[in-house]
Design an enzyme around this catalytic site. Sequence first.
Site, PDB file in Angstrom:
ATOM      1  N   ARG A 146      -2.618  -2.219  -3.311  1.00 58.48           N
ATOM      2  CA  ARG A 146      -3.841  -1.473  -3.029  1.00 58.48           C
ATOM      3  C   ARG A 146      -3.866  -0.246  -3.938  1.00 58.48           C
ATOM      4  O   ARG A 146      -2.940   0.573  -3.922  1.00 58.48           O
ATOM      5  CB  ARG A 146      -3.854  -1.014  -1.578  1.00 58.48           C
ATOM      6  CG  ARG A 146      -5.141  -0.328  -1.306  1.00 58.48           C
ATOM      7  CD  ARG A 146      -5.242   0.282   0.022  1.00 58.48           C
ATOM      8  NE  ARG A 146      -6.589   0.831   0.096  1.00 58.48           N
ATOM      9  CZ  ARG A 146      -7.096   1.385   1.151  1.00 58.48           C
ATOM     10  NH1 ARG A 146      -6.396   1.459   2.231  1.00 58.48           N
ATOM     11  NH2 ARG A 146      -8.313   1.877   1.131  1.00 58.48           N
ATOM     12  N   GLU A 176      -8.549  -5.108   4.934  1.00 58.05           N
ATOM     13  CA  GLU A 176      -8.410  -4.837   3.497  1.00 58.05           C
ATOM     14  C   GLU A 176      -7.210  -5.575   2.910  1.00 58.05           C
ATOM     15  O   GLU A 176      -7.254  -6.062   1.787  1.00 58.05           O
ATOM     16  CB  GLU A 176      -8.264  -3.327   3.275  1.00 58.05           C
ATOM     17  CG  GLU A 176      -9.555  -2.588   3.529  1.00 58.05           C
ATOM     18  CD  GLU A 176      -9.347  -1.133   3.898  1.00 58.05           C
ATOM     19  OE1 GLU A 176      -8.921  -0.873   5.044  1.00 58.05           O
ATOM     20  OE2 GLU A 176      -9.594  -0.264   3.061  1.00 58.05           O
ATOM     21  N   HIS A 180     -13.180   2.958  -0.532  1.00 63.50           N
ATOM     22  CA  HIS A 180     -13.187   1.961   0.569  1.00 63.50           C
ATOM     23  C   HIS A 180     -13.817   0.643   0.133  1.00 63.50           C
ATOM     24  O   HIS A 180     -14.263  -0.155   0.966  1.00 63.50           O
ATOM     25  CB  HIS A 180     -14.005   2.435   1.797  1.00 63.50           C
ATOM     26  CG  HIS A 180     -13.388   3.542   2.594  1.00 63.50           C
ATOM     27  ND1 HIS A 180     -14.145   4.444   3.307  1.00 63.50           N
ATOM     28  CD2 HIS A 180     -12.099   3.873   2.824  1.00 63.50           C
ATOM     29  CE1 HIS A 180     -13.351   5.288   3.932  1.00 63.50           C
ATOM     30  NE2 HIS A 180     -12.095   4.960   3.645  1.00 63.50           N
ATOM     31  N   ASN A 187       0.879  -1.171   0.000  1.00 67.66           N
ATOM     32  CA  ASN A 187       0.000   0.000   0.000  1.00 67.66           C
ATOM     33  C   ASN A 187       0.920   1.226   0.000  1.00 67.66           C
ATOM     34  O   ASN A 187       1.470   1.590   1.037  1.00 67.66           O
ATOM     35  CB  ASN A 187      -0.899  -0.044   1.244  1.00 67.66           C
ATOM     36  CG  ASN A 187      -1.865   1.112   1.306  1.00 67.66           C
ATOM     37  OD1 ASN A 187      -1.843   2.006   0.452  1.00 67.66           O
ATOM     38  ND2 ASN A 187      -2.720   1.107   2.313  1.00 67.66           N
ATOM     39  N   ARG A 236     -12.508  15.958   6.847  1.00 64.37           N
ATOM     40  CA  ARG A 236     -13.254  16.287   5.616  1.00 64.37           C
ATOM     41  C   ARG A 236     -14.700  16.625   5.957  1.00 64.37           C
ATOM     42  O   ARG A 236     -15.300  15.974   6.814  1.00 64.37           O
ATOM     43  CB  ARG A 236     -13.262  15.099   4.651  1.00 64.37           C
ATOM     44  CG  ARG A 236     -11.915  14.738   4.112  1.00 64.37           C
ATOM     45  CD  ARG A 236     -12.046  13.594   3.098  1.00 64.37           C
ATOM     46  NE  ARG A 236     -10.824  12.842   3.059  1.00 64.37           N
ATOM     47  CZ  ARG A 236     -10.750  11.509   3.063  1.00 64.37           C
ATOM     48  NH1 ARG A 236     -11.849  10.775   3.063  1.00 64.37           N
ATOM     49  NH2 ARG A 236      -9.582  10.914   3.024  1.00 64.37           N
TER      50      ARG A 236
END
Length: 401
Positions: free
Chosen positions: A94, A389, A183, A10, A244
């Site tokens: 990823r 993940e 996601h 990743n 955010r």
Amino acid sequence: MFFLKILVINAGSSSLKYQLFDMDTGAVLAKGNCERIGDTTGVITHKRPDAEPYTATPALPTHDEALALVLDLLVSPEYGVIGSIEEIDAVGHRVAHGGEKYKQSTPIDDEVIAYLESIVPINPLHGPPAILGMKACRRLMSDTPQVGVFDTSFYANMEDFRTIYPLPYELYTENKIRRYGFHGTSHRYVSAKAAEMLGKPIEELKIVTCHLGNGSSITAVDKGIAIDTSMGFTPQEGVPMGTRSGTIDPTVIPYIMKVKNLTVDEVENLLNRQSGLLGVSGLSNDARNISEAAEAGNPRAILAIRMLANSIKKYIGSYIAEMNGIDALVFTAGIGENDRNMRQMVCADMDYLGIAIDEEVNLTCPRGSAANLSAAGASVQTLVIPTDEEYMIALDTAKFC
Ligand code: AMP
């Protein structure tokens, strides 16, 4: 039957996280993170089960040096877990954004890299480092298959009336402005796990998955297919997040630019890094700090928490309406897995929809493991499922070996 070793990578702009899986057992043989790539001094942390972590501060000018160091550590007599790099059967990367092209995990070749480079304008933060990670692996492990696992591909079957924004249509056809969703690897993993926990085929289930972390998204999974999700063109859309804003009236943006005399970059920074839980509370982007402040009576911390819980509740309700029902509600990621108060607030007063949790179980279920929170008699199964993940990426990658 798996007898494979899969390395999951990743790559971020200044970091490279890795996990080496033994797919026979699903065990993580080693994992770690290279940070501050590009700085004068980098940092590497390398961990193996039942051993002290190894840390060092070598120079890591680029992702190539970082990956070379990771490979050296994996085979090192002192800190390693394999005899040679050839033991790694494949590398899974990823990749946050696969654009409209990659609807499933795909072996990486020149064509994939060229396409990912072509969509950097719509994925400027995550695209370039992912490409750097792939190029480094192809250079240093040229005989090892590489597979891209895209966060967006879980949403490839979303229908156009859910992905196209009500803007001039040419902005979609010419500029690729549409909802992509993010996601996806996490939502795919926890929805599959939910079906496993309930002992039913996913094709028979309507599931709402809530990935609530520093970035948060909610997804409606109908019969195993993601039919709608809260994130959009970027991970900015949806519920309020750590820093955010999530969804706001779009007209607020040009208005802020005018009254605060902000440039495009400045307003982007405001929306991405100064808003959400941090912006509202004025304290922190970290839900733990905000919870503590709320418990001490801080009104803006209380406001931030109520705002987040209400927004999650609205998405859940709308997805139940879209799917005409719900069998399972899943909480995952940092807040979803750990924040009992947030789960309680989201699930409160949802008994009309069949959602009711057992308060005792919600409070006492051990952190870091899966649990069924449903109250006796509730028609909806409310589950906590730790996301993984990296393992999902390894599973996808193993299919190409
Ligand atoms: P993630 O992005 O999945 O790593 O999640 C990060 C978020 O999870 C942060 O807002 C953390 O405050 C929150 N989080 C992590 N652990 C806990 C905890 N024990 N209680 C409440 N929130 C937590």
